[in-house]
Design an enzyme around this catalytic site. Structure first.
Site, PDB file in Angstrom:
ATOM      1  N   ARG A  39      53.501  68.461  30.321  1.00 56.82           N
ATOM      2  CA  ARG A  39      53.305  68.084  28.756  1.00 56.82           C
ATOM      3  C   ARG A  39      54.174  69.097  28.019  1.00 56.82           C
ATOM      4  O   ARG A  39      54.570  70.380  28.655  1.00 56.82           O
ATOM      5  CB  ARG A  39      51.970  68.203  27.980  1.00 56.82           C
ATOM      6  CG  ARG A  39      51.023  66.956  28.688  1.00 56.82           C
ATOM      7  CD  ARG A  39      49.716  67.119  27.983  1.00 56.82           C
ATOM      8  NE  ARG A  39      48.658  66.352  28.417  1.00 56.82           N
ATOM      9  CZ  ARG A  39      47.992  66.411  29.585  1.00 56.82           C
ATOM     10  NH1 ARG A  39      48.020  67.626  30.112  1.00 56.82           N
ATOM     11  NH2 ARG A  39      47.286  65.291  29.957  1.00 56.82           N
ATOM     12  N   LYS A  42      45.802  70.396  28.286  1.00 57.75           N
ATOM     13  CA  LYS A  42      44.944  69.712  27.352  1.00 57.75           C
ATOM     14  C   LYS A  42      43.456  69.541  27.316  1.00 57.75           C
ATOM     15  O   LYS A  42      42.597  69.588  26.647  1.00 57.75           O
ATOM     16  CB  LYS A  42      45.761  68.337  27.200  1.00 57.75           C
ATOM     17  CG  LYS A  42      45.013  67.233  26.420  1.00 57.75           C
ATOM     18  CD  LYS A  42      45.771  66.058  26.274  1.00 57.75           C
ATOM     19  CE  LYS A  42      45.137  65.021  25.044  1.00 57.75           C
ATOM     20  NZ  LYS A  42      45.758  63.685  25.481  1.00 57.75           N
ATOM     21  N   HIS A  91      57.824  63.124  25.584  1.00 58.18           N
ATOM     22  CA  HIS A  91      56.520  62.706  26.421  1.00 58.18           C
ATOM     23  C   HIS A  91      56.938  61.626  27.478  1.00 58.18           C
ATOM     24  O   HIS A  91      56.059  61.485  28.379  1.00 58.18           O
ATOM     25  CB  HIS A  91      55.488  62.169  25.445  1.00 58.18           C
ATOM     26  CG  HIS A  91      54.022  62.101  26.092  1.00 58.18           C
ATOM     27  ND1 HIS A  91      53.346  63.243  26.586  1.00 58.18           N
ATOM     28  CD2 HIS A  91      53.282  61.012  26.697  1.00 58.18           C
ATOM     29  CE1 HIS A  91      52.245  63.294  27.283  1.00 58.18           C
ATOM     30  NE2 HIS A  91      52.231  61.803  27.335  1.00 58.18           N
ATOM     31  N   ARG A 125      57.262  62.777  30.972  1.00 51.56           N
ATOM     32  CA  ARG A 125      56.198  62.865  31.814  1.00 51.56           C
ATOM     33  C   ARG A 125      55.643  61.585  32.403  1.00 51.56           C
ATOM     34  O   ARG A 125      55.531  61.678  33.652  1.00 51.56           O
ATOM     35  CB  ARG A 125      54.917  63.221  30.778  1.00 51.56           C
ATOM     36  CG  ARG A 125      53.538  63.397  31.520  1.00 51.56           C
ATOM     37  CD  ARG A 125      52.479  64.001  30.556  1.00 51.56           C
ATOM     38  NE  ARG A 125      51.267  63.703  30.960  1.00 51.56           N
ATOM     39  CZ  ARG A 125      50.513  64.698  31.603  1.00 51.56           C
ATOM     40  NH1 ARG A 125      51.195  65.810  32.160  1.00 51.56           N
ATOM     41  NH2 ARG A 125      49.293  64.326  32.224  1.00 51.56           N
ATOM     42  N   HIS A 139      45.335  65.019  35.319  1.00 57.39           N
ATOM     43  CA  HIS A 139      44.425  63.779  34.850  1.00 57.39           C
ATOM     44  C   HIS A 139      43.065  64.150  35.506  1.00 57.39           C
ATOM     45  O   HIS A 139      43.052  64.147  36.632  1.00 57.39           O
ATOM     46  CB  HIS A 139      44.743  62.644  35.300  1.00 57.39           C
ATOM     47  CG  HIS A 139      45.863  61.842  34.388  1.00 57.39           C
ATOM     48  ND1 HIS A 139      46.672  60.598  34.457  1.00 57.39           N
ATOM     49  CD2 HIS A 139      46.426  62.467  33.208  1.00 57.39           C
ATOM     50  CE1 HIS A 139      47.613  60.779  33.780  1.00 57.39           C
ATOM     51  NE2 HIS A 139      47.535  61.651  32.808  1.00 57.39           N
ATOM     52  N   TYR A 190      50.468  53.532  35.962  1.00 54.51           N
ATOM     53  CA  TYR A 190      51.410  53.542  36.960  1.00 54.51           C
ATOM     54  C   TYR A 190      51.391  52.701  38.594  1.00 54.51           C
ATOM     55  O   TYR A 190      51.873  52.941  39.281  1.00 54.51           O
ATOM     56  CB  TYR A 190      51.878  55.051  37.554  1.00 54.51           C
ATOM     57  CG  TYR A 190      51.745  55.874  36.214  1.00 54.51           C
ATOM     58  CD1 TYR A 190      52.948  55.783  35.408  1.00 54.51           C
ATOM     59  CD2 TYR A 190      50.854  57.010  35.978  1.00 54.51           C
ATOM     60  CE1 TYR A 190      53.025  56.631  34.342  1.00 54.51           C
ATOM     61  CE2 TYR A 190      50.776  57.648  34.932  1.00 54.51           C
ATOM     62  CZ  TYR A 190      51.946  57.472  34.146  1.00 54.51           C
ATOM     63  OH  TYR A 190      52.043  58.570  33.008  1.00 54.51           O
TER      64      TYR A 190
END
Length: 332
Positions: A196, A221, A280, A283, A306, A315
């Site tokens: 990020r 994050k 973003h 990414r 994630h 994806y």
């Protein structure tokens, strides 16, 4: 135990609800018995409401003071927390925090919607004040968080933008000639690591291991430490700038990182002829490149950091080729 008393006066009958909580007696009068019964049911079922009416802190701590205490200890990564809580300060000012109930807060969030803010933005406002009340609850050992009782607004999934191979080449060429000499490095790292924006900008040279081609993210994050494998092209570019402090320092304040490089980013996109692209989206592009080259969803999730595959499923349609190869190998 709460009770309803009927009182007679010169103006007729009134109905008083009385109850004890934390050693304090609280009473509230109503003109209609129906309203008294409704209030009695509310405080019986809603422990938070009853506490807000009797707890000393909830009745004396003002919203503005609560925000001040919260921000003094806040070390999170949301740069907009001051602005969002500042909005609520203008609304609630010196109102005791216990007087901010679910219905009061919901009405204010509805006003934000009426002002044209998106559901996602309103949810961020709700999250900020929920964090504040979580702090209050932990700090003063009470239970009161009206934001938790308000349902999230349904957010649109939005579009996931991927840069084509040609767009990536044009963008990197434009970044190479940018007035900011580190824009090329930043964009190259974003395209090859999937990290990020803030994760990259807050990297220090202490986090970079050029020999093992690794970068360590401490401030992610989700709060987990993550390792970023670096390509040789990234390592070669990093060697050009090797120094101390931040990898991407502010031009006039080396003790801070370069937060606002957007003018250089916009200029590079313009010269590359690329529209409708956020930083973003680099990414997303990194993830799509992995998917199109045979990476599984689990591998993509590992690279992006994630915690669950739910975010990575966007994806999945790009992994079709890899799935076909897998099916042929196992069943063919």
């Amino acid at each position: 135990m709460a009770t309803i008393q009927t009182l007679s006066g010169v103006r007729g009958k009134t109905y008083r609800v009385q109850f004890m909580r934390d050693g304090r007696r609280v009473s509230k009068c109503f003109k209609r018995k129906k309203d008294a019964e409704k209030f009695l049911a509310q405080i019986t079922l809603d422990d938070s409401l009853a506490s807000s009416l009797t707890n000393y802190t909830l009745n004396t701590l003002t919203f503005q003071n609560a925000v001040t205490q919260y921000l003094e200890q806040y070390d999170g990564r949301d740069p907009s927390i001051n602005q969002r809580l500042g909005y609520f300060i203008n609304v609630f000012e010196d109102k005791p925090v216990g007087k901010i109930t679910r219905s009061v807060l919901k009405a204010e969030l509805d006003k934000l919607t009426d002002q044209g803010l998106s559901p996602a933005t309103v949810n961020r406002y709700k999250a900020s004040i929920s964090s504040l009340f979580t702090f209050i609850s932990n700090e003063f050992d009470i239970r009161h968080n009206p934001a938790r009782e308000i349902q999230q607004r349904k957010e649109s999934k939005g579009s996931t933008r991927f840069l084509s191979d040609d767009e990536q080449k044009r963008l990197l060429i434009a970044c190479r000639s940018s007035e900011w000499n580190k824009l090329y490095l930043l964009v190259l790292m974003a395209l090859t690591t999937g990290a990020r924006r803030t994760e990259l900008l807050t990297l220090t040279w202490h986090d970079i291991d050029l020999n093992n081609r690794l970068a360590t993210l401490h401030n992610t994050k989700n709060g987990d430490k993550r390792l970023l494998p670096l390509t040789m092209s990234v390592v070669d570019e990093l060697r050009r700038f090797k120094s101390t402090g931040y990898v991407f320092p502010h031009n006039s304040n080396l003790g801070d990182y370069f937060r606002n490089f957007d003018c250089h980013w916009s200029d590079a996109k313009s010269r590359a002829g690329i529209n409708n692209c956020r930083f973003h989206d680099l990414r997303h592009t990194a993830a799509s490149t992995l998917a199109r080259n045979g990476a599984t969803l689990l591998e993509i999730a590992e690279v992006l950091g994630h915690r669950s595959l739910e975010m990575t499923k966007r994806y999945s349609h790009l992994c079709v080729g890899h799935k076909s190869t897998l099916i042929d190998r196992v069943f063919g």
